[in-house]
Scaffold this active site. Structure first.
Site, PDB file in Angstrom:
ATOM      1  N   ARG A   1      19.748  33.940  21.089  1.00 22.28           N
ATOM      2  CA  ARG A   1      18.671  33.924  22.352  1.00 22.28           C
ATOM      3  C   ARG A   1      17.630  33.191  21.847  1.00 22.28           C
ATOM      4  O   ARG A   1      17.330  33.039  20.494  1.00 22.28           O
ATOM      5  CB  ARG A   1      18.105  35.488  22.601  1.00 22.28           C
ATOM      6  CG  ARG A   1      19.262  36.327  23.200  1.00 22.28           C
ATOM      7  CD  ARG A   1      18.818  37.717  23.384  1.00 22.28           C
ATOM      8  NE  ARG A   1      20.117  38.335  23.812  1.00 22.28           N
ATOM      9  CZ  ARG A   1      20.940  38.969  22.971  1.00 22.28           C
ATOM     10  NH1 ARG A   1      20.681  39.165  21.469  1.00 22.28           N
ATOM     11  NH2 ARG A   1      22.008  39.441  23.229  1.00 22.28           N
TER      12      ARG A   1
ATOM     13  N   PRO B   1      14.176  41.819  34.213  1.00 25.36           N
ATOM     14  CA  PRO B   1      13.301  43.007  34.305  1.00 25.36           C
ATOM     15  C   PRO B   1      13.453  43.756  32.760  1.00 25.36           C
ATOM     16  O   PRO B   1      14.603  43.997  32.430  1.00 25.36           O
ATOM     17  CB  PRO B   1      14.224  43.893  35.185  1.00 25.36           C
ATOM     18  CG  PRO B   1      15.335  43.224  35.468  1.00 25.36           C
ATOM     19  CD  PRO B   1      15.261  41.658  34.913  1.00 25.36           C
ATOM     20  N   GLU B   2      12.278  43.948  32.453  1.00 21.70           N
ATOM     21  CA  GLU B   2      12.065  44.812  31.171  1.00 21.70           C
ATOM     22  C   GLU B   2      11.627  45.932  31.392  1.00 21.70           C
ATOM     23  O   GLU B   2      11.199  46.343  32.704  1.00 21.70           O
ATOM     24  CB  GLU B   2      11.541  43.904  29.980  1.00 21.70           C
ATOM     25  CG  GLU B   2      12.253  42.597  29.703  1.00 21.70           C
ATOM     26  CD  GLU B   2      11.514  41.866  28.762  1.00 21.70           C
ATOM     27  OE1 GLU B   2      10.988  42.220  27.661  1.00 21.70           O
ATOM     28  OE2 GLU B   2      11.863  40.565  28.614  1.00 21.70           O
TER      29      GLU B   2
ATOM     30  N   LYS C   1      15.248  50.633  30.290  1.00 23.12           N
ATOM     31  CA  LYS C   1      15.402  49.787  31.401  1.00 23.12           C
ATOM     32  C   LYS C   1      16.268  50.454  32.516  1.00 23.12           C
ATOM     33  O   LYS C   1      16.472  49.616  33.493  1.00 23.12           O
ATOM     34  CB  LYS C   1      15.813  48.347  30.847  1.00 23.12           C
ATOM     35  CG  LYS C   1      14.974  47.437  29.927  1.00 23.12           C
ATOM     36  CD  LYS C   1      15.535  46.364  29.644  1.00 23.12           C
ATOM     37  CE  LYS C   1      15.052  45.796  28.298  1.00 23.12           C
ATOM     38  NZ  LYS C   1      15.934  44.603  27.657  1.00 23.12           N
TER      39      LYS C   1
END
Length: 257
Positions: free
Chosen positions: A247, A2-3, A52
């Site tokens: 990442r 979730p962003e 967020k």
DNA sequence: AGAACCGCCTGCTTGC
DNA sequence: TGCAAGCAGGCGGTTC
């Protein structure tokens, strides 16, 4: 994961579902979340988003802050029967909200509203001037900066890749080398892409589901994230995958300069 | 001060 | 087929 658009989707659903409702009980199933278990009898005045973080305003001058991190989800169920990976729940007259989180990174805490800190949320009161003065000359890669919650709140790996792809700026550029014109472009494209993500009700690549377990549609709009080896829609080159700060970054080396 | 790195977690994918 | 190793990554904390 979730962003900003996914959290916004949840917050809008929560606002519709529980605004004005009383929390009848709460239950912690995971010791990591101990301390957030004694919520009872308070009313939810509003549900807002900060970056967020999901912010439930309560009628006792406190707020319930929920951060889903990687794999966290909120799920509305009519029954109070704990689903798999259910870590925490609050119950209302008509049903319960479960925090479902296999990896157990999500956090829940109660904070007095007066102790609240402002977030540099791109869609609510973001100051371009402050950003340009305090962040834009940093010597980190622009992609790392976009994902730094202290610099801009709400952008994660997926949307950072999409925003930079859209602007044609390489994720490897040092932030301090971007011109004023390029920063303006980043802000504008970021807002447009995040709003589109909200309109599409989030990106369901793996985990993301809304309050009622439904998938979003924004995964069909991705031009860079997860597109390794595919043809770049702009120049016909190949989308590549590299590592930045541990990442994955997806971008087109041919047209992102 | 600021940049880079680490640790928290566990389901899923990959390789032998 | 089965098992172990590797991978995924937001973000606060630690180290350099």
């Amino acid at each position: 994961m979730p962003e900003l658009p996914e959290v916004e989707t949840l917050c809008r659903q929560l606002q519709n579902k529980i605004c004005g409702s009383q929390i009848l009980s709460s239950k912690v199933y995971d010791d990591k979340l101990a301390g957030s278990g004694k919520i009872r009898g308070v009313k939810v005045l509003a549900v807002e988003r900060k970056g967020k973080t999901i912010v439930m305003r309560l009628n006792d001058d406190s707020s319930l802050l929920i951060h889903l991190r990687m794999t966290g989800r909120l799920l509305w169920l009519a029954s109070s029967h704990r689903p798999k990976y259910g870590r925490w729940r609050i119950s209302f007259d008509e049903g319960s909200i479960f925090l479902v989180d296999p990896r157990r990174f999500a956090t829940v805490k109660v904070e007095m509203t007066r102790n609240e800190k402002a977030a540099n949320d791109l869609l609510t009161g973001f100051s371009e001037k402050t950003f340009l003065n305090t962040q834009a000359r940093r010597k980190v890669n622009v992609k790392i900066l976009l994902m730094d919650p202290k610099a801009i709140a709400g952008i994660g790996n997926i949307y950072a890749c999409e925003i930079l792809y859209s602007t044609g700026i390489s994720p490897l550029r040092q932030a301090s080398t971007l011109s004023m014109k390029e920063w303006k472009k980043v802000f504008n494209h970021a807002k447009r892409i995040l709003k589109k993500g909200i309109a599409k009700r989030g990106t369901s690549i793996s985990d993301w589901r809304d309050l009622y377990g439904c998938r979003g549609e924004n995964q069909n709009e991705l031009k860079a994230y997860g597109q390794e080896g595919k043809i770049c829609s702009r120049c016909g080159g190949a989308i590549c995958r590299i590592k930045q700060g541990g990442r994955s970054t997806f971008y087109c080396p041919d047209c992102q300069k």
